[in-house]
Design a protein around this motif. Structure first.
Motif: not given
Length: 263
Positions: A46, A90, A100
């Motif tokens: 991320d 996530t 995702w």
């Protein structure tokens, strides 16, 4: 700069970021931190993906603002702000579930106070699907122009939703779903708000609602729904505002049902 150049930048950045995220997923995922609860995780990917997006946008548009889910933020000098979710979904990413995405939008005005996206791109790297839209230019999946499903009665609607990370909030949300599911065709949940919105735009679901979303969750997807002929509205509620997206008449019927159920 024209919308064509802006959408080109948004899509290029989303695809490049998605390719990096997919490579990191295949190499193995490391949890870097948690946020609102132990279930609300942040991976190293991320952070790395958001940094890549930030650097590419800064190089191309240094005076624009930036708002990223992982905390990177810069004030705008142009009235335009890039609103980014480097990995939307996530938990799916962590478990290697294919739902995702990378969400990139350019918003005119304050993203936290009614700003509207000018362009938006949502990329699902696993499926290789790139959704995109520009205001006034339509919504697209590849070369296919998107259109929300029309003339669907609520009782025949396939409804999508999502849940919060906090257990007590999920319990309240589940009680609302219990009331909804007997009044519609069925309910679905995939775990990525951006992809849920794109599914509405593509006619894969009819209408979508969720609570407590942040601008990076919906900025690109909301524009894609609107440019596919749908509506996206955030409604105040008793301590837990909710959004509804879909064909306008159907979205209004679902909103009324949610209020009736105590949403």
């Amino acid at each position: 700069m024209s919308h064509d150049h802006l959408i080109e930048l948004a899509t290029s950045v989303a695809v490049g970021a998605g390719e990096l995220a997919l490579a990191r997923r295949r190499a193995g995922v490391t949890v870097a931190a948690t946020k609102s609860s132990a279930e609300d995780i942040v991976t190293e990917a991320d952070r790395e993906v958001e940094a890549l997006i930030r650097s590419r946008i800064a190089a191309a548009r240094p005076d624009d603002g930036f708002l990223g889910e992982e905390g990177d933020e810069a004030e705008s000098r142009t009235g335009l702000t890039w609103v980014v979710d480097p990995i939307d979904g996530t938990v799916n990413y962590f478990y290697d579930r294919p739902a995702w995405s990378v969400s990139v939008a350019l918003v005119e005005g304050d993203p936290r106070a009614g700003g509207r996206a000018v362009v938006g791109a949502v990329f699902n790297p696993v499926g290789g699907e790139l959704f995109r839209a520009s205001r006034g230019g339509g919504a697209w999946l590849g070369e296919r122009r998107l259109q929300v499903n029309a003339d669907v009665p609520l009782e025949l609607a396939l409804v999508a939703t999502g849940y919060a990370y906090q257990a007590e909030t999920r319990i309240r949300q589940a009680s609302i779903v219990e009331g909804v599911i007997g009044r519609v065709r069925d309910a679905r949940r995939i775990g990525s708000a951006a992809l849920e919105l794109c599914d509405v735009a593509a006619g894969r679901t009819d209408v979508y609602y969720e609570n407590e979303l942040s601008p990076w969750d919906y900025a690109a997807g909301a524009l894609i729904v609107e440019e596919a002929g749908g509506s996206f509205d955030i409604h105040p509620s008793d301590g837990m505002a909710f959004m509804v997206a879909g064909e306008p008449a159907l979205a209004e019927r679902l909103r009324a049902l949610l209020v009736e159920l105590g949403q």
